[in-house]
Design an enzyme around this catalytic site. Structure first.
Site, PDB file in Angstrom:
ATOM      1  CG  ASP A 139      -0.440  -5.064   3.727  1.00 19.46           C
ATOM      2  OD1 ASP A 139      -0.734  -3.523   4.906  1.00 19.46           O
ATOM      3  OD2 ASP A 139       0.105  -5.062   2.727  1.00 19.46           O
ATOM      4  CB  ALA A 140       0.577  -6.782   8.610  1.00 24.95           C
TER       5      ALA A 140
END
Length: 134
Positions: free
Chosen positions: A14-15
């Site tokens: 994810d980020a």
């Protein structure tokens, strides 16, 4: 038991650089595929025999996060096979630490009719042997 070593890539995260929760399921799928290969089977040969293996039930336990560039190991072991299903015990480890544990019930089905099918004898033997070596 079969082990598969994997590197965590940016596409897996994810980020924040943490492996996205659904990607652990991809790792488990790869682990089961390599378990099959290790036992002398592959998906193509099973399809040619009109056999498909499908996920029937899944139980997950997330313990610690895997992160970008981690090197992880997927360990896969077949449980005792039943008439149409088998429970695979799988875990994802990093340097001996448990990150993720999954129990995946796999069903054997007829690939054209999508009905339960009995395990082919050779695959049944491989699963039985793996479960006995636990």
């Amino acid at each position: 038991m079969t082990s598969l070593d994997l590197r965590v890539y940016i596409e897996d995260t994810d980020a924040g650089g943490i492996v996205y929760h659904a990607n652990y399921l991809n790792y488990l799928e790869r682990g089961r595929t390599e378990w099959l290969r290790d036992k002398g089977f592959d998906q193509h040969s099973l399809f040619e025999r009109n056999i498909a293996l499908v996920v029937r039930r899944l139980e997950c336990q997330y313990r610690l996060p895997a992160r970008l560039d981690d090197y992880v190991t997927v360990e896969t072991r077949a449980g005792a096979p039943r008439q149409y299903t088998v429970a695979f015990e799988q875990q994802i480890m990093r340097h001996g630490k448990l990150l993720f544990r999954g129990m995946v019930d796999i069903a054997c089905i007829d690939a054209t009719g999508y009905k339960p099918a009995r395990w082919p004898e050779d695959l049944l033997s491989a699963m039985t042997l793996d479960s006995q070596n636990a």
